[in-house]
Enzyme design. Structure first.
Site, PDB file in Angstrom:
ATOM      1  N   ASP A  30      15.288 -17.832  28.483  1.00  0.00           N
ATOM      2  CA  ASP A  30      14.257 -16.695  28.638  1.00  0.00           C
ATOM      3  C   ASP A  30      14.672 -15.202  28.767  1.00  0.00           C
ATOM      4  OD1 ASP A  30      12.668 -18.697  28.888  1.00  0.00           O
ATOM      5  OD2 ASP A  30      12.348 -18.807  31.126  1.00  0.00           O
ATOM      6  N   TYR A  33      14.794 -14.053  25.040  1.00  0.00           N
ATOM      7  CA  TYR A  33      13.486 -13.835  24.741  1.00  0.00           C
ATOM      8  C   TYR A  33      12.871 -12.589  25.353  1.00  0.00           C
ATOM      9  CZ  TYR A  33       8.477 -14.779  23.284  1.00  0.00           C
ATOM     10  OH  TYR A  33       7.253 -14.423  22.848  1.00  0.00           O
ATOM     11  N   ASP A  34      13.169 -12.102  26.466  1.00  0.00           N
ATOM     12  CA  ASP A  34      12.651 -11.070  26.940  1.00  0.00           C
ATOM     13  C   ASP A  34      13.139  -9.739  26.537  1.00  0.00           C
ATOM     14  OD1 ASP A  34      11.053 -12.620  28.514  1.00  0.00           O
ATOM     15  OD2 ASP A  34      12.424 -12.308  30.372  1.00  0.00           O
ATOM     16  N   SER A  79     -20.559 -34.186  18.241  1.00  0.00           N
ATOM     17  CA  SER A  79     -20.101 -35.063  19.435  1.00  0.00           C
ATOM     18  C   SER A  79     -19.795 -36.320  19.002  1.00  0.00           C
ATOM     19  CB  SER A  79     -21.195 -35.187  20.295  1.00  0.00           C
ATOM     20  OG  SER A  79     -20.735 -35.815  21.523  1.00  0.00           O
ATOM     21  N   LEU A  80     -19.123 -37.287  19.765  1.00  0.00           N
ATOM     22  CA  LEU A  80     -18.973 -38.589  19.515  1.00  0.00           C
ATOM     23  C   LEU A  80     -19.491 -39.677  20.086  1.00  0.00           C
ATOM     24  CD1 LEU A  80     -14.952 -38.295  19.972  1.00  0.00           C
ATOM     25  CD2 LEU A  80     -16.164 -38.547  17.865  1.00  0.00           C
ATOM     26  N   GLU A 118      -6.155 -41.610  18.830  1.00  0.00           N
ATOM     27  CA  GLU A 118      -5.882 -40.591  19.508  1.00  0.00           C
ATOM     28  C   GLU A 118      -6.139 -40.372  20.844  1.00  0.00           C
ATOM     29  OE1 GLU A 118      -7.528 -37.152  17.550  1.00  0.00           O
ATOM     30  OE2 GLU A 118      -6.817 -37.906  15.434  1.00  0.00           O
ATOM     31  N   LYS A 120      -8.301 -38.948  24.049  1.00  0.00           N
ATOM     32  CA  LYS A 120      -9.366 -38.236  24.126  1.00  0.00           C
ATOM     33  C   LYS A 120      -8.886 -37.105  25.567  1.00  0.00           C
ATOM     34  CE  LYS A 120     -14.373 -38.167  24.417  1.00  0.00           C
ATOM     35  NZ  LYS A 120     -14.400 -37.381  25.396  1.00  0.00           N
ATOM     36  N   ASP A 122      -9.276 -34.441  28.112  1.00  0.00           N
ATOM     37  CA  ASP A 122     -10.537 -33.931  28.738  1.00  0.00           C
ATOM     38  C   ASP A 122     -10.349 -32.553  28.875  1.00  0.00           C
ATOM     39  OD1 ASP A 122     -12.787 -34.246  30.080  1.00  0.00           O
ATOM     40  OD2 ASP A 122     -11.653 -35.005  32.224  1.00  0.00           O
ATOM     41  N   ARG A 141     -17.560 -24.634  21.560  1.00  0.00           N
ATOM     42  CA  ARG A 141     -18.680 -25.433  21.128  1.00  0.00           C
ATOM     43  C   ARG A 141     -20.092 -25.155  21.164  1.00  0.00           C
ATOM     44  NH1 ARG A 141     -21.539 -30.356  22.048  1.00  0.00           N
ATOM     45  NH2 ARG A 141     -21.472 -31.626  20.304  1.00  0.00           N
ATOM     46  N   TYR A 230      -6.899 -31.342  16.549  1.00  0.00           N
ATOM     47  CA  TYR A 230      -7.034 -32.633  15.978  1.00  0.00           C
ATOM     48  C   TYR A 230      -7.887 -32.653  14.902  1.00  0.00           C
ATOM     49  CZ  TYR A 230     -10.851 -32.342  19.543  1.00  0.00           C
ATOM     50  OH  TYR A 230     -11.744 -31.858  20.224  1.00  0.00           O
ATOM     51  N   LYS A 302     -10.489 -43.207  14.725  1.00  0.00           N
ATOM     52  CA  LYS A 302     -11.064 -42.504  13.665  1.00  0.00           C
ATOM     53  C   LYS A 302     -10.733 -43.250  12.310  1.00  0.00           C
ATOM     54  CE  LYS A 302     -10.612 -38.086  15.891  1.00  0.00           C
ATOM     55  NZ  LYS A 302      -9.997 -36.504  15.951  1.00  0.00           N
ATOM     56  N   LYS A 326     -14.474 -44.883  26.016  1.00  0.00           N
ATOM     57  CA  LYS A 326     -14.199 -44.238  27.454  1.00  0.00           C
ATOM     58  C   LYS A 326     -13.573 -45.061  28.273  1.00  0.00           C
ATOM     59  CE  LYS A 326     -16.310 -40.652  28.178  1.00  0.00           C
ATOM     60  NZ  LYS A 326     -17.278 -39.717  27.614  1.00  0.00           N
ATOM     61  N   CYS A 420      -9.950 -23.930  66.367  1.00  0.00           N
ATOM     62  CA  CYS A 420      -8.879 -24.618  65.574  1.00  0.00           C
ATOM     63  C   CYS A 420      -8.245 -25.645  66.148  1.00  0.00           C
ATOM     64  CB  CYS A 420      -7.781 -23.346  65.340  1.00  0.00           C
ATOM     65  SG  CYS A 420      -6.388 -23.865  64.685  1.00  0.00           S
ATOM     66  N   CYS A 423      -4.698 -24.474  67.531  1.00  0.00           N
ATOM     67  CA  CYS A 423      -4.174 -23.697  68.475  1.00  0.00           C
ATOM     68  C   CYS A 423      -5.697 -23.562  69.621  1.00  0.00           C
ATOM     69  CB  CYS A 423      -3.986 -22.326  68.056  1.00  0.00           C
ATOM     70  SG  CYS A 423      -5.376 -21.388  67.334  1.00  0.00           S
ATOM     71  N   CYS A 438      -8.918 -19.810  60.903  1.00  0.00           N
ATOM     72  CA  CYS A 438      -8.419 -19.335  62.124  1.00  0.00           C
ATOM     73  C   CYS A 438      -7.695 -17.980  62.025  1.00  0.00           C
ATOM     74  CB  CYS A 438      -7.443 -20.473  62.438  1.00  0.00           C
ATOM     75  SG  CYS A 438      -6.436 -19.961  64.206  1.00  0.00           S
ATOM     76  N   CYS A 443      -1.047 -18.840  66.010  1.00  0.00           N
ATOM     77  CA  CYS A 443      -1.319 -20.112  65.684  1.00  0.00           C
ATOM     78  C   CYS A 443      -0.081 -21.018  65.128  1.00  0.00           C
ATOM     79  CB  CYS A 443      -2.682 -20.512  64.801  1.00  0.00           C
ATOM     80  SG  CYS A 443      -2.984 -22.137  64.309  1.00  0.00           S
TER      81      CYS A 443
HETATM   82  S1  IVH Z   1     -12.741 -35.585  17.522  1.00  0.00           S
HETATM   83  C1  IVH Z   1     -16.734 -34.938  14.928  1.00  0.00           C
HETATM   84  N1  IVH Z   1     -10.486 -36.014  18.762  1.00  0.00           N
HETATM   85  O1  IVH Z   1     -14.329 -35.268  22.907  1.00  0.00           O
HETATM   86  C2  IVH Z   1     -15.744 -35.458  15.771  1.00  0.00           C
HETATM   87  N2  IVH Z   1     -12.516 -35.198  19.689  1.00  0.00           N
HETATM   88  O2  IVH Z   1     -16.854 -36.503  23.576  1.00  0.00           O
HETATM   89  C3  IVH Z   1     -14.956 -34.463  16.580  1.00  0.00           C
HETATM   90  N3  IVH Z   1     -12.180 -34.722  22.224  1.00  0.00           N
HETATM   91  O3  IVH Z   1     -16.571 -32.593  21.449  1.00  0.00           O
HETATM   92  C4  IVH Z   1     -14.242 -34.917  17.686  1.00  0.00           C
HETATM   93  N4  IVH Z   1     -10.060 -35.251  22.290  1.00  0.00           N
HETATM   94  O4  IVH Z   1     -14.275 -32.004  22.396  1.00  0.00           O
HETATM   95  C5  IVH Z   1     -11.898 -35.556  18.916  1.00  0.00           C
HETATM   96  N5  IVH Z   1      -8.506 -36.602  19.791  1.00  0.00           N
HETATM   97  C6  IVH Z   1      -9.892 -35.881  19.782  1.00  0.00           C
HETATM   98  C7  IVH Z   1     -10.504 -35.528  20.791  1.00  0.00           C
HETATM   99  C8  IVH Z   1     -11.568 -35.142  20.937  1.00  0.00           C
HETATM  100  C9  IVH Z   1     -11.024 -34.913  23.037  1.00  0.00           C
HETATM  101  C10 IVH Z   1     -13.434 -34.245  22.707  1.00  0.00           C
HETATM  102  C11 IVH Z   1     -14.061 -33.273  21.944  1.00  0.00           C
HETATM  103  C12 IVH Z   1     -15.400 -33.750  21.518  1.00  0.00           C
HETATM  104  C13 IVH Z   1     -15.750 -34.758  22.565  1.00  0.00           C
HETATM  105  C14 IVH Z   1     -16.566 -35.770  22.173  1.00  0.00           C
END
Ligand code: IVH
Length: 692
Positions: A30, A33-34, A79-80, A118, A120, A122, A141, A230, A302, A326, A420, A423, A438, A443
């Site tokens: 560090d 770097y600094d 979305s998925l 992969e 997922k 959160d 998004r 990803y 995928k 999920k 409290c 106390c 409090c 206390c």
């Molecule tokens: S691929 C067209 N890969 O999950 C497909 N999504 O429920 C694009 N997410 O909107 C998504 N990890 O925000 C992909 N390894 C991963 C992911 C991932 C988290 C999220 C992403 C997506 C949401 C869908």
């Protein structure tokens, strides 16, 4: 010469940051770097022509935004579809084979298609656009077609490269991935919010979303977001340079490409030759995800081959070639045993539900925070209720809801106590605050918390004084204040539970040694509301002794708000703190014990003069134009606090001109006279302040 050096520094610093934030394998200490970072700041400040958009000094810059603008996504963010069991995963695979026209003939084994598994993550999806290798735009998004432009915020995420590591970057690249807050960072943010009387975030994803929509990039930078890439979209005509990664043909290669281009890619992914391997991957991570330092809510499967992905295409909202498996949310019912309250260092009272132990996500859980009175009211909790408990973000247990059908007749509603639990003094909830407190300084809970804070790592850093020992000291009435710690003798300490002569002697020595800790740590250790480590440093720099700070708090609060990072709320908290006679007495006692309550090089006798060496002593500055985050008077106060002088006109005697947006004739004059020109980052570097 300096141009070459700046380039070299940028290369070294970016390399080190990549090793640290992306590869998780630091290559530089560090302080090194600094030092290099400061050198680059100085070079760029002395000659702004050297500044490049991908310089590590450009991660945080600019003033807070007024709002965000929306932008069209070049390619929609879909979305998925979800699968909630391995059977549903089979169904998805069957549909995929069908649409690709690869269904097995009767009696034949199903077609084998390689897939990528992969995690997922959160978090929150981000779309990053690079042009000629440079990050030009980052967007949320949104509704998938249009998102919000949050480039300034995303630039602060250290694992997002500002420039792609490619010899011949494509005209444009779109990268998608997930921004997230690691568990540890999440806990710290919520602790801070609770401390301030703000409502905590429910989970890391909300904390991340809230952070990305922050108008002030500095706040974002302080939150330590990270990013896993990803998805990759490349123009069809790109030809890689000789050392560049080849155009990927599958998702697996795309992940490799992203890694080679400098992105952080989650290491827990697998190229699965068939569906059985995919299922093994899912099984493994259903268990192993619990050890991860970030939240995941499933596995994404995928189809690997990008050409086949194209053939499979999309439904209205999701690709047919991918699916999210999920995990079932881990929830379990339990019976509420009691409501207890914790009183923190600042007096904030946190209700805690204690319930019959239930196994959740691999551990036995029997307590969950209910955050504050509002959350308690929202849950509508009664004595003896059956509740549903969940582990949010895999780690922090929470009460999700109450099963009211099972409520015993006539059960009493549970509310925060009015006095409290420690106390007995009356609890206070100020208007507009989520927290109930409090406010009795005597206390014991507040005392324990203050002592713990005083000896903590960022404050006086006293080894050998853990929670258990502090409890004993307070409960037996052996210590009634911070100074009391320093009056303990080794013989008395040695007589306490789990203490021996050696540990007692060591503790006394550690306490004695702590008196030499710098002023900013002493100030932070006092535990003044809103004065965290960063603010304590800024204040200690501007006010080299407690007496100066007290004087400003009493007579000239505008001097407080002139310090970078100190707003009216903090100033008010300081005013209140110094106006309290018990706190003045505390400072007096600390002084008697040998604490300087002042910077080593500054005055320690309360004189206003900056007697010791000041970094800018004897230097003259001229300010022109508007700086990104400092007002004119703030910049002036900072310079003067460091011993410098601010003048209105540029002459040969001027040491530096600090120029911002729309700088006028003063800048021209400085250039004509060969006076050094700084931008705000350069000024901060000179002041030894944290880069903005
Ligand atoms: S691929 C067209 N890969 O999950 C497909 N999504 O429920 C694009 N997410 O909107 C998504 N990890 O925000 C992909 N390894 C991963 C992911 C991932 C988290 C999220 C992403 C997506 C949401 C869908």
């Amino acid at each position: 010469m300096s141009q070459e050096r700046a380039e070299e520094l940028r290369r070294l610093l970016n390399l080190a940051a990549h090793a640290y934030y992306v590869l998780d394998a630091p290559v530089m200490e560090d302080p090194v770097y600094d030092r290099l970072y400061r050198e680059l700041v100085e070079l760029e400040a002395a000659d702004p022509v050297l500044i490049r958009p991908d310089s590590p000094t450009r991660r945080v810059g600019g003033a807070p935004a007024e709002g965000f603008t929306s932008v069209d996504h070049r390619i929609p963010l879909l979305s998925l579809d979800n699968a909630f069991s391995l059977e549903e995963l089979d169904d998805w695979y069957g549909r995929l084979l069908k649409v690709l026209d690869r269904e097995p003939a009767a009696g034949e084994p199903p077609q084998v298609l390689p897939m990528v598994g992969e995690l997922k993550i959160d978090g929150n999806a981000l779309a990053l656009s690079y042009e000629q290798g440079l990050l030009v735009r980052a967007a949320t998004r949104g509704d998938g077609e249009r998102g919000e432009e949050i480039t300034a915020n995303v630039r602060t995420i250290r694992s997002v490269p500002l420039r792609l590591q490619l010899k011949r970057p494509p005209a444009w690249v779109e990268v998608r991935g997930e921004a997230f807050i690691p568990e540890a960072g999440f806990a710290a943010i919520n602790a801070e919010r609770t401390d301030r009387g703000e409502a905590p975030f429910a989970n890391p994803r909300n904390a991340c979303a809230g952070t990305l929509r922050q108008l002030d990039p500095k706040v974002v930078a302080s939150r330590r977001l990270s990013f896993f890439a990803y998805t990759l979209h490349l123009p069809g005509d790109w030809e890689p340079g000789p050392e560049d990664p080849a155009v990927p043909r599958g998702q697996w290669q795309a992940l490799g490409w992203l890694r080679a281009a400098g992105f952080r890619v989650n290491p827990h992914c697998a190229l699965c030759p068939d569906l059985a391997a995919v299922k093994a991957f899912c099984d493994r991570w259903e268990q192993d995800r619990r050890g991860l330092p970030y939240a995941t809510d499933g596995v994404v499967v995928k189809l690997d081959d990008l050409r086949l992905q194209g053939d499979a295409g999309f439904t209205q909202k999701a690709p047919r070639w991918a699916v999210a498996l999920k995990y079932a949310a881990e929830e379990a019912p339990s019976r509420l045993l009691r409501l207890t309250c914790q009183v923190g260092r600042t007096g904030v009272v946190t209700p805690v539900a204690e319930f019959e132990p239930v196994p959740l996500a691999g551990t036995s859980v029997s307590r969950a925070t209910l955050h504050n009175a509002d959350r308690l009211a929202e849950l509508d909790l009664c004595a003896g209720d059956t509740i549903v408990v969940r582990k949010a973000g895999e780690i922090i247990p929470e009460v999700v809801r109450v099963l009211k059908e099972l409520r015993p007749a006539g059960a009493a509603r549970l509310e925060l106590p009015t006095s409290c639990p420690e106390c007995g003094s009356v609890l206070v909830r100020e208007e507009g605050e989520a927290a109930t407190r409090c406010v009795n300084n005597g206390c014991p809970a507040i005392l324990r918390g203050s002592l713990r804070h005083w000896v903590s790592k960022g404050a006086l850093d006293v080894d050998g004084l853990g929670i258990k020992l502090i409890e004993q000291l307070v409960d037996r009435g052996l210590v009634a204040s911070i100074p009391g710690l320093y009056r303990l003798d080794a013989a008395l300490l040695a007589s306490l539970e789990r203490m021996g002569e050696t540990s007692a002697r060591k503790l006394v020595a550690a306490l004695e040694a702590s008196k030499a800790q710098p002023w900013h740590r002493q100030l932070y250790g006092l535990g003044i509301r809103h004065v965290g480590e960063v603010n304590a440093k800024a204040l200690a720099r501007a006010f080299p002794a407690a007496a100066d700070l007290a004087a400003a708090a009493a007579e000239a609060p505008e001097q407080l708000t002139a310090v970078f990072g100190i707003g009216p709320e903090i100033a008010q908290s300081l005013q209140q703190w110094f106006a309290t006679s018990a706190n003045q007495a505390l400072l007096g006692q600390l002084r008697e014990l040998g604490f300087s309550l002042a910077s080593a090089e500054g005055p320690d006798d309360g004189r206003q003069e900056t007697a010791g060496p000041s970094p800018l002593a004897g230097q003259t500055f001229v300010l022109t134009g508007s700086l990104p985050s400092l007002s004119r008077s703030q910049a002036q106060a900072l310079i003067e606090a460091a011993g410098g002088r601010v003048s209105g006109a540029v002459s040969r005697k001027t040491n530096y001109v600090v120029a911002g947006e729309e700088a006028g004739s003063k800048l021209a004059k400085a250039e004509a006279l060969g006076v050094a020109v700084l931008d705000e980052a350069g000024l901060r570097a000179l002041l030894g302040a944290e880069p903005a």
